[in-house]
Design an enzyme around this catalytic site. Structure first.
Site, mmCIF file in Angstrom:
data_model
loop_
_atom_site.group_PDB
_atom_site.id
_atom_site.type_symbol
_atom_site.label_atom_id
_atom_site.label_comp_id
_atom_site.label_asym_id
_atom_site.label_seq_id
_atom_site.Cartn_x
_atom_site.Cartn_y
_atom_site.Cartn_z
ATOM 1 N N SER A 98 0.844 -1.189 0.000
ATOM 2 C CA SER A 98 0.000 0.000 0.000
ATOM 3 C C SER A 98 0.881 1.241 0.000
ATOM 4 O O SER A 98 2.066 1.161 -0.322
ATOM 5 C CB SER A 98 -0.940 -0.018 1.210
ATOM 6 N N ASN A 99 0.295 2.375 0.311
ATOM 7 C CA ASN A 99 1.062 3.627 0.366
ATOM 8 C C ASN A 99 0.484 4.527 1.439
ATOM 9 O O ASN A 99 -0.543 4.222 2.044
ATOM 10 C CB ASN A 99 1.078 4.301 -1.008
ATOM 11 N N HIS A 100 1.158 5.661 1.670
ATOM 12 C CA HIS A 100 0.856 6.508 2.825
ATOM 13 C C HIS A 100 -0.307 7.465 2.624
ATOM 14 O O HIS A 100 -0.501 8.361 3.442
ATOM 15 C CB HIS A 100 2.095 7.309 3.221
ATOM 16 N N SER A 101 -1.071 7.321 1.554
ATOM 17 C CA SER A 101 -2.202 8.241 1.356
ATOM 18 C C SER A 101 -3.192 8.106 2.509
ATOM 19 O O SER A 101 -3.599 7.010 2.873
ATOM 20 C CB SER A 101 -2.905 7.914 0.040
ATOM 21 N N ALA A 122 -4.437 7.480 -4.354
ATOM 22 C CA ALA A 122 -3.068 7.045 -4.657
ATOM 23 C C ALA A 122 -3.136 5.566 -4.998
ATOM 24 O O ALA A 122 -2.954 4.698 -4.141
ATOM 25 C CB ALA A 122 -2.165 7.308 -3.463
#
Lengths: 228, 228
Positions: free
Chosen positions: B39-42, B106
């Site tokens: 995943s990502n930090h959005s 994102a």
């Protein structure tokens, strides 16, 4: 029942009075680049419930927590970390002041071999990512020269008890808590859990209950076993 | 200033009255196995702020949201999704009832090629993971037969405006919002943002401000450009 009675006794007597407990909780995040990471679905609820139960039983309690969205319990020191290596550092630096270590965090087994400094641009259709093994936090603590009663967790999706007992023996733990994260309504991100606590020579299954109740039961087992 | 005036005008006149807006928000999660994901930090804050601003400007607003921890705004329909492919399906199924599409999520560019049904056991020291490209949601919508005013986002860590204008042209977008996620205090997971809005033939830089203010400014730009 016997578990509820043990839990009640513990809180009456402050069964962990004077003990220092370190508990890990939540997932770790392993960076791929400044924005992307590998993680897992651990919510941290079980670790936070254990910290609350340990503090209620009189222990001086430290929670080493990966990224979660939970309000920290009162009377518990919280150390926030991101990656598995950060978590190991935070735990090791507290080992001299630790009687009981409970590794409840869902630590990433692997991390990307290289962390890119800039956001990786979209490129070819396929991409290969090399992962390297993370340190095994609970095994490191169990093998350390400090005499710490070490409790692990085994979140499995199949052959849960066999895998758990294997981990207990292989890592030299004093106790392990096994749960089946493939079951609906328990484990990761839910409010209930159903676990079996195993130690060398015995085990006890705890019925499905709120995580706070399960946590109190686990803390009661730890209090009985670490100081029989 | 001109942006604040445009935003104020918009809310007085209900500049998006009668328009149907679909907004994506948050990260996507791409499963590796039942417990692990990329995943990502959005945080989803910017997309949620845009949904609130679009609804305030009179639009019938749908938020297609990845996993976040935000209370949904009132008067906004929320569709929860996990992976990029889920998100694309949810957006495409709403295309016939959509005048403006804002791709703020994102979205993971890649996902694991294989999703393991059981939790991957810890094995060798190194592991290789094959990733395959995810669908490009905003480019798909821009290229669809439906006449939808399509707005993309470009979260970059370097050469922000060049990359953003390149994306605008390559993907055939009507507008793109560029921000530098390497700056401290803006972008991912913060409460403020500082963006530049670009369209074919022009651009406007918006000063650093709370995400709600930036969202109102972006919605004002969209209202002006999509219906000049």
């Amino acid at each position: 029942d016997i578990i509820a009675r043990a839990a009640a006794d513990m809180f009456e007597t402050g069964a962990l009075q004077g003990k220092r407990v370190v508990i890990t909780a939540g997932p770790t995040r392993e960076a791929l680049d400044p924005v992307r990471y590998i993680s897992n679905h651990s919510s941290g609820k079980m670790g936070y419930a254990l910290a609350e139960a340990a503090a209620a039983a009189g222990a001086r309690t430290t929670l080493v927590s990966g990224p979660v969205n939970i309000t920290p319990p009162e009377r518990v020191e919280v150390v926030n970390v991101t990656s598995a290596r950060d978590m190991l550092d935070a735990c090791e630096s507290r080992l001299e002041e630790c009687d009981i270590f409970i590794a409840c965090a869902a630590v990433a087994d692997y991390r990307p071999a290289d962390v890119q400094e800039q956001k990786i641009k979209k490129g070819p259709d396929d991409m290969s990512l090399t992962l390297v093994k993370n340190p095994d936090i609970v095994a490191s603590i169990a093998a350390s020269e400090h005499a710490v009663f070490t409790v692990g967790f085994a979140a499995e999706t199949q052959q849960v008890l066999e895998y758990a007992r294997g981990k207990l023996e292989r890592k030299g733990l004093d106790m392990i808590v096994a749960n089946d994260v493939s079951s609906q309504g328990i484990g990761f991100n839910s409010d209930e859990n159903e676990v079996t606590v195993l130690w060398p020579g015995g085990e006890v299954a705890m019925p499905r209950a709120r995580k706070s109740t399960v946590a109190a039961g686990i803390i009661a087992q730890i209090a009985m076993r670490q100081d029989p």
